[in-house]
Enzyme design. Structure first.
Site, PDB file in Angstrom:
ATOM      1  N   TYR A 140      61.655  16.121  -1.160  1.00 31.70           N
ATOM      2  CA  TYR A 140      62.472  15.916  -2.130  1.00 31.70           C
ATOM      3  C   TYR A 140      63.685  15.284  -1.835  1.00 31.70           C
ATOM      4  O   TYR A 140      64.568  14.834  -2.448  1.00 31.70           O
ATOM      5  CB  TYR A 140      62.251  16.791  -3.389  1.00 31.70           C
ATOM      6  CG  TYR A 140      61.015  16.940  -4.151  1.00 31.70           C
ATOM      7  CD1 TYR A 140      60.151  16.880  -3.857  1.00 31.70           C
ATOM      8  CD2 TYR A 140      61.471  16.715  -5.650  1.00 31.70           C
ATOM      9  CE1 TYR A 140      58.751  16.822  -4.621  1.00 31.70           C
ATOM     10  CE2 TYR A 140      60.250  16.655  -6.258  1.00 31.70           C
ATOM     11  CZ  TYR A 140      58.860  16.781  -5.877  1.00 31.70           C
ATOM     12  OH  TYR A 140      58.056  16.663  -6.909  1.00 31.70           O
ATOM     13  N   ASP A 245      54.921  21.282  -6.418  1.00 31.62           N
ATOM     14  CA  ASP A 245      54.564  20.126  -7.555  1.00 31.62           C
ATOM     15  C   ASP A 245      53.327  19.760  -7.770  1.00 31.62           C
ATOM     16  O   ASP A 245      52.921  19.917  -9.133  1.00 31.62           O
ATOM     17  CB  ASP A 245      55.422  19.286  -7.119  1.00 31.62           C
ATOM     18  CG  ASP A 245      55.147  18.181  -8.268  1.00 31.62           C
ATOM     19  OD1 ASP A 245      55.637  18.358  -9.491  1.00 31.62           O
ATOM     20  OD2 ASP A 245      55.222  16.843  -7.934  1.00 31.62           O
TER      21      ASP A 245
END
Ligand code: IPM
Ligand code: MG
Length: 354
Positions: A140, A245
């Protein structure tokens, strides 16, 4: 207690109002002063200031003891460049406030067993998994590239982890496992990825300080499969940002409704940001039908993790359970024969049972 409120977009404001009411009730019951500051995030902030998170709002969060967030995002802002989309506000607040430890409990309430897509036989005596997701590193936040090289359009993202980032999240996970069923699973892709091999090395080293916790390893593909065919083997899962996630969405849906799950994102002091796992659900926004229970249980997590108020945590969760036991449901978890409540009625019901 100084709390920054970021209502955000879609159903964010509606569910947050119920969370705020519950927090007010708790402050009355336990007689502590409560002060709210209101900041802006996501599309709400884009509409006001042109960016999804301003320095003023970050500063306001920093000066508070904790942050309560609703949800961000919506069709309206989807065409904006990635850097100023609502999601960018979320990533920025995580990074700026150093919220590296994301706790996502996946708890199946017995009363909602039939709402799970899994067979009842896999869910004997409920389900209680805690996912500990690393939130400020990995792919990310690694180097990104998108351009044409020698006539070939090329893009990459980098999944990079430093030893100290792994160590601090591993410690959070072991501490939690120690207070639960003492089983920790590291989810990675160590058969392919170099950074996963670093994860294994560091997590194994940290495990020496937690000898009473049983540590095991699963590749992320296998873990995804195990989650739906044998979910009860899991107690605490620790993993990197992207795997976390993905598997946290999977774990959440097997509990029946994503509308029921809270989360905490913690820094290394007691500071934390608390939010429901569900998104902004623009399709049902403004109708007073959204489920506020995930937000209410996020308030409970705030009291536990930022303020050591374990009794208040238990009390809120018990009230939620009682609401369900007595047959009250919002639309997302409604089944025939139950009593359908609106968002505000559900908030009031929880307060009544508090
Ligand atoms: C989540 C969300 C976010 C993430 C998005 C909205 C950036 O999916 O909190 O799980 O990927 O972390
Ligand atoms: Mg997600």
């Amino acid at each position: 207690m100084n709390i920054t409120i970021l209502k955000g977009d879609g159903i964010g404001p509606e569910v947050m109002d119920q969370g705020i009411k519950v927090l007010e009730k708790i402050s009355e019951l336990y007689a502590f002063p409560l002060n709210f500051n209101y900041g802006f995030i996501g599309g709400d902030s884009i509409d006001r200031f042109g960016v999804p998170l301003t320095d003023d709002t970050i500063e306001m969060c920093r000066k508070s003891d904790s942050v309560l967030l609703g949800a961000v995002g919506g069709e309206k802002w989807n065409q904006l460049p990635k850097e100023i989309r609502p999601e960018a506000g979320l990533l920025k607040i995580r990074k700026e406030l150093n919220l590296f430890a994301n706790l996502r409990p996946a708890i199946l309430f017995n009363q909602l067993k039939d709402a799970s897509p899994l067979k009842n036989s896999l869910l004997e005596d409920g389900l209680d998994i805690m996912i500990v997701r690393e939130l400020t590193g990995g792919i990310y936040f690694g180097e990104q590239f998108h351009d044409v090289i020698d006539g070939v359009e090329t893009a990459w993202d980098t999944m990079k982890y430093m030893d100290y980032e792994i160590e601090r999240i591993a410690r959070v996970a072991f501490e939690i496992a120690q207070k639960r069923n003492k089983k920790l699973t590291l989810v990675d892709k160590a058969n392919v990825l170099e950074n996963s091999r670093l994860w294994r090395k560091i997590v194994e080293k940290v495990s020496n300080d937690y000898k009473n916790v049983e540590l095991n390893y699963l590749y992320v593909d296998n873990a995804s499969m195990q989650l739906v065919c044998n979910p009860k083997q899991f107690d605490v899962i620790v993993t990197g940002n992207m795997f976390g996630d993905i598997i946290s969405d999977e774990a959440s849906v097997i509990t029946g409704s994503i509308g029921m799950l809270p989360s905490a994102s913690l820094s290394d002091d007691k500071f934390g940001l608390y939010e429901p796992i569900h998104g902004s659900a623009p399709d049902i926004a403004g109708q007073n039908i959204a489920n506020p229970l995930a937000t209410i249980m996020s308030v409970a997590m705030m009291l536990k993790y930022s303020f050591d108020m374990n009794e208040a945590f238990d009390r809120i969760n018990a009230a939620v359970e009682k609401v369900l036991e007595n047959g009250y449901r919002t639309k997302d978890i409604y089944e025939e024969g139950k009593t359908l409540l609106s968002t505000t009625e559900m908030g009031e019901k929880v307060i009544q049972y508090l």
